[in-house]
Design an enzyme around this catalytic site. Sequence first.
Site, short mmCIF file in Angstrom:
data_model
loop_
_atom_site.label_atom_id
_atom_site.label_comp_id
_atom_site.label_asym_id
_atom_site.label_seq_id
_atom_site.Cartn_x
_atom_site.Cartn_y
_atom_site.Cartn_z
N LYS A 129 -61.07 -8.89 -13.26
CA LYS A 129 -60.67 -9.28 -14.82
C LYS A 129 -60.60 -8.17 -15.83
O LYS A 129 -59.87 -8.19 -16.57
CB LYS A 129 -61.59 -10.60 -15.30
CG LYS A 129 -61.15 -10.98 -16.58
CD LYS A 129 -62.04 -12.10 -16.98
CE LYS A 129 -61.46 -12.56 -18.25
NZ LYS A 129 -62.33 -13.74 -18.75
N HIS A 159 -32.36 -20.47 21.75
CA HIS A 159 -32.34 -21.14 20.07
C HIS A 159 -33.18 -22.25 19.88
O HIS A 159 -32.75 -23.25 19.41
CB HIS A 159 -31.04 -21.18 19.80
CG HIS A 159 -30.06 -20.15 20.12
ND1 HIS A 159 -30.32 -18.93 19.66
CD2 HIS A 159 -28.90 -19.97 20.80
CE1 HIS A 159 -29.21 -18.05 20.04
NE2 HIS A 159 -28.68 -18.90 20.78
#
Length: 515
Positions: free
Chosen positions: A136, A275
């Site tokens: 922070k 596929h």
Amino acid sequence: MKRRAIISVSDKTGIVEFARRLSSFDVEIVSTGGTAKVLQEAGVSVTNVSDITGFPECLDGRVKTLHPNIHAGILAMRQNSEHMKQLGELDITPVDFVIINLYPFKETILKDGVKLEEAIENIDIGGPSMLRAAAKNYQDVTVLIDPNDYEKVLDELEENGEVKRETKFYLAAKVFEHTAHYDALIANYLSKQVNDEEFPELLTLTYEKVQTMRYGENPHQKGVFYKEVGNIPASLINAKQLHGKALSYNNINDTNGAIEALKEFDEPTVVAVKHANPCGVGTASTIYDAYKKAYDGDPISIFGGIIVANREIDAETAAEINKIFVEIVVAPSYTEEALDILFKKKNIRVLELGDINTKTPKGTWDMKKVYGGLLVQDFDTELLPAMEDLEVVTDKKPTDREMEDLIFAWKVVKHTKSNAIVIAKDNATLGVGPGQTNRIWAAEQAIDRSGDKVKGAVMASDAFFPFPDCVEAAAKAGITAIIQPGGSIRDDQSIEACNKYGIAMIFTGMRHFKH
């Protein structure tokens, strides 16, 4: 002013050298417990954290750094005159570096037989608090969680006397990623211990990056592969690649589908996928014969596809595989002769997945990302409600041979994109019709691919027949039995058509849509 660093690490990789070099920049090293001992034994001057807090470590080390003398020193903004004035009044020294990595919670819960009490004791409290505070206040504090970043920080201190602001910001962002990951692991672990709800109200997922792809589904898309935390049995993530270039985004997606289809079978089986759809599946007494069945079923579709097997691949099977273009082969093991044969092809990827036969456990989640949300469901681990619950709805009953093929075809259609039709005979697929916008087109596609072998074969559908047209197409081709979920308001029309053409039909009462 002498600068101050707090160091408390469970992963002590490189920490002695880092602390030694940091000290050379006139930085006071403050440390705790085991880390302090390691540094002192290496000759690094260390101030114990209890000398800073004026309070001894207590509660078996649960409380060490949770003190204003620590957190005020981390959180004070140097450009805020009131903050600095208060530090002076309270006789608190600012903290400029925080080097922490957390208790090994992940490593603890991944151990066999770990008890809840041990997991709880490996939840770090003070570490995340200091890390978040330092992140922070990144503009004033350099925070490090990863030994791989030590050298960069030391180099910048060497060159500039301080760490660049952009580097501090990068390190701060990394901290919040790390603590979020850490907290998600804890939340998910504890939820599994006590949560009676099947799906939680708040879902936090955490994954670790495995591979950056050359591209995603298409060359203009970026792609990355992440893994779940823990040992996921029979997962492609655990496969050992023996040969070939790295798997692509599409390779991983398609191979995962092939492995899931393979898990339906216990006998020697080969599944070919193209596929993301099965294009050839065969079972037999040997893996060689299973491969021949899968390949003979639809040889054009298998070209350029993925082959997965649930038994060791031998030289004879490898030689057959090498006769066509195959992108990927996955098996639990290979003979040395088989590997010599497969390695002759430069572009084939050969992977070993020792536990490929392990079934996906119940309770596994299946997830699909949609724009703005996430769809979550139970993984489809069921095949049929129960064999005794199968309903023969026609005058003709399937023979034992037909019944075996019907169950085989049902396993394959479960893993074929909807709308799907699978035609099979003698434990081998003859034709697969995946992903059509209506069922009759899927049936016609599967029949067409089956060729002359279609007579005497069986048909499986992943959902009910809304009209008798599929039955009529099957009858015309010579199909003798059909398995489908049933449940249409027009079921009587399909049954009537089957009775007219002498086809046996089974309703399963369970559907397997796959989209």
